[in-house]
Design a protein around this motif. Structure first.
Motif, short mmCIF file in Angstrom:
data_model
loop_
_atom_site.label_atom_id
_atom_site.label_comp_id
_atom_site.label_asym_id
_atom_site.label_seq_id
_atom_site.Cartn_x
_atom_site.Cartn_y
_atom_site.Cartn_z
N ASN A 124 -5.83 1.92 3.23
CA ASN A 124 -5.37 2.41 1.25
C ASN A 124 -4.73 3.97 1.70
O ASN A 124 -4.32 4.72 0.52
N ASN A 170 0.87 -1.08 -0.21
CA ASN A 170 -0.12 -0.22 0.14
C ASN A 170 0.80 1.29 -0.25
O ASN A 170 0.42 2.20 -0.31
N CYS A 178 -2.16 -3.30 7.02
CA CYS A 178 -1.12 -3.87 5.32
C CYS A 178 -2.19 -3.23 4.50
O CYS A 178 -1.95 -3.07 3.05
N HIS A 179 -3.73 -3.59 4.40
CA HIS A 179 -4.54 -3.60 3.72
C HIS A 179 -5.44 -1.82 3.50
O HIS A 179 -5.99 -2.30 3.46
N ASP A 187 1.84 1.63 8.00
CA ASP A 187 1.74 1.02 9.08
C ASP A 187 1.66 0.62 9.76
O ASP A 187 2.58 0.77 10.44
#
Length: 612
Positions: free
Chosen positions: A344, A321, A341-342, A325
């Motif tokens: 945006n 991304n 980490c997912h 994070d």
């Protein structure tokens, strides 16, 4: 009318990877923080790449990426009035930048110009210095250089990043005032060390004071992380078989104190004071250090779990991304896992529960949970490390939508979280149009506002800026919250317009002013020294530690019992960073510019236990 923010398609395309421009060149993500927008107003901003950002509300918005080494410029395109832009032009470095747009009707935020005076540079030598805004200054001769402007009321920090040797920096960190500052860098091959007490490892004011332990060092005791390279310690360790309280310290350093530390980026280290062993926390499965900077470690009570924020892309697989994070590391299996980490958009400012099962953090991502879709405002979340569930905390109780919050602090079992917010939608009756501190409690649909005066009224603005950052801390048992303010109508309100420390009892609303001496006289200087700085508090809520420039509170770094008033002076002089305290309040760790450990000729991160 709902809050709306429009971004150009060019920005969105680049961020999602549909444009190959940034895949060929290193780039840095920029954000725009807008303040002072009132209902019904629209403002638009444009960068030198032609990308536009429009908003009808205050908040922090993603501007997209800029190629490192190129020049950036953000200007206002239209709006009800001219906004005061800060940090809106310059050269792009690897450090993420937040451009500030003050659109308030009142006077713009004042700026103070800083200079850097370098001495002792010899022919052929180059030295480079960097401030906390990412701006660099390189010199090859003794001179006085212009460092540019800093916003009054915010913190500043100037460090050395390159050079033939370490320079001795003075006046290089603190809170920006209206006074012009000249930072001093003595780069001479030899310089006079200020005189120290006859036994610098022992506090002369405390009979039961233990020695100072330099923890920012390599296992072979040959490499040290000096103050200019190291910071933000966290201390853990509870009494158990073979373990003492405060035995483990996590900290950030750019010094190569570990064989796998690349010596280039800021990394997170873990140090065992019991045996002198250390571990590189911010590393991937191959053992290599993070390829970008990591910051702000926090540690569980037993010292085995460390959470931190990082821009590194090689700590876990599938971290694509390209933003900061939140990660956590566990000593027992030496693995790093990612919480966000997912996401945006960037996530940072983690805090970990004492039991190591919960992490609270802030994020501007709009895909972590429901309630933030299409919203780029920074919000507060709580992650369950066992189940993976992420809960939105800073939400409007009527709509369930995120309305903004930052800098959380979580209790030992994760059942309560304190954070600050400028939103007036989190509780009923919030009408002071200022920041406030709120406490979320599991199972309770309503937040509690704890930054009220001793008689339950709203506090005034005091001597604070409209964009003040506040970092509350909640005790491990969840019963007390510490914070600092210059408000003049708090408990036993001082009239000296200094920043003072308060401890709020969550369940009763009782307010304790902590920055006062044994006679009840308030401190005659700021406590803590930096604006909105965290005030660490023990699990039971009885002990706090803080910095102060008051001359009537016993020292520059003190540990205090807020119930009985017992105060221990740890340091009376020198440069001191934000301290941290162990579970039972017996040990602290802190950054210091003096060489406190007589075994080593170095500044850095020190630990000290105040009670035998």
């Amino acid at each position: 009318m709902k809050n709306v923010v429009f971004f150009s398609l060019f920005v969105l395309a680049n961020f999602l990877g549909t444009n190959s421009f940034y895949s060929q060149n290193a780039h840095t993500l920029f954000s725009l923080k807008v303040v002072g927008i009132e209902a019904g107003e629209w403002f638009s901003f444009k960068d030198n790449l032609g990308r536009e950002t429009s908003t009808n509300h205050s908040g922090t918005f993603n501007l997209g990426g800029f190629s490192q080494g190129s020049r950036y410029e953000i200007s206002q395109k239209n709006g009800t009035r001219n906004c005061k832009l800060i940090y809106n032009e310059g050269t792009v470095t690897a450090t993420p930048m937040i451009v500030v747009a003050n659109c308030s009707k009142e006077a713009p935020i004042p700026i103070t110009i800083f200079s850097l005076k370098t001495t002792g540079i010899e022919v052929g030598e180059w030295f480079t210095f960097k401030d906390n805004l990412g701006r660099e200054t390189s010199v090859n001769h003794s001179t006085t250089s212009n460092l540019g402007g800093f916003t009054q009321g915010l913190q500043y920090n100037i460090t050395q990043t390159k050079g033939s040797r370490n320079c001795k920096l003075s006046l290089n960190e603190g809170t920006v005032t209206s006074n012009v500052v000249t930072v001093l860098a003595d780069c001479s091959k030899t310089f006079v060390t200020p005189s120290n007490p006859s036994n610098p490892t022992t506090n002369n004011n405390e009979a039961n004071q233990k020695t100072f332990d330099l923890v920012s060092r390599s296992e072979d005791k040959k490499t040290f992380g000096i103050l200019a390279e190291s910071g933000t310690p966290a201390i853990g360790g509870v009494v158990a078989t073979g373990v003492t309280e405060g035995q483990f310290v996590a900290y950030m350093t750019s010094a190569k104190v570990d064989p796998n530390h690349d010596g280039k980026s800021r990394q997170i280290m873990w140090f065992n004071r019991g045996n002198g062993k250390s571990a590189l926390v911010s590393s991937g499965s191959d053992g290599k250090s993070g390829d970008k900077d990591s910051f702000n470690p926090v540690i569980s009570y037993n010292g085995y779990t460390v959470a931190f924020e990082s821009f590194a892309t090689n700590l876990v697989q599938d971290d694509t991304n390209k933003v900061s994070d939140v990660f956590y590391w566990n000593l027992l299996n030496s693995t790093v896992k990612c919480v966000t980490c997912h996401g945006n958009y960037p996530s940072d400012s983690p805090t970990i529960s004492g039991d190591g099962n919960w992490i609270a953090f802030q994020s501007s991502a709009n895909n972590l949970t429901s309630g933030v879709e299409g919203n780029s405002t920074v919000n507060v979340y709580l992650a369950n490390l066992n189940s993976g569930e992420i809960i939105l905390l800073s939400k409007d109780p009527k709509t369930g939508k995120g309305v903004g919050g930052s800098h959380p602090s979580v209790s030992a079992d994760g059942s309560r979280v304190a954070f600050y917010s400028y939103s007036d939608k989190l509780v009923e009756g919030d009408g002071n149009k200022l920041w406030d501190i709120f406490v979320w409690e599991r199972g309770n649909p309503n937040l509690r506002r704890v930054s009220l005066t001793s008689d339950g009224m709203e506090r005034d603005q005091g001597d604070e800026s409209a964009s003040r950052v506040v970092k509350p801390t909640i005790s491990g048992n969840g019963k007390f919250v510490t914070f600092a303010t210059t408000a003049t109508n708090m408990s036993g309100s001082p009239t000296n317009k200094q920043q003072h420390i308060y401890v709020a009892e969550v369940d009763t609303g009782r307010l304790i002013r902590a920055s006062k001496n044994a006679d009840g006289v308030p401190g005659n200087g700021n406590s803590p020294i930096s604006q909105g700085e965290r005030i660490p508090i023990s699990h039971d809520g009885y002990w706090i530690t803080f910095t102060t420039d008051a001359t009537n509170l016993g020292g520059k770094l003190v540990v205090k019992n807020i119930i009985g008033g017992e105060t221990h002076s740890v340091q009376t002089t020198g440069r001191i960073g934000t301290p941290t305290i162990s579970r039972d309040g017996k040990c602290i760790a802190f950054p210091a510019g003096d060489k406190l450990d007589t075994r080593f000729h170095s500044s850095g991160i020190f630990a000290s236990c105040l009670k035998p």
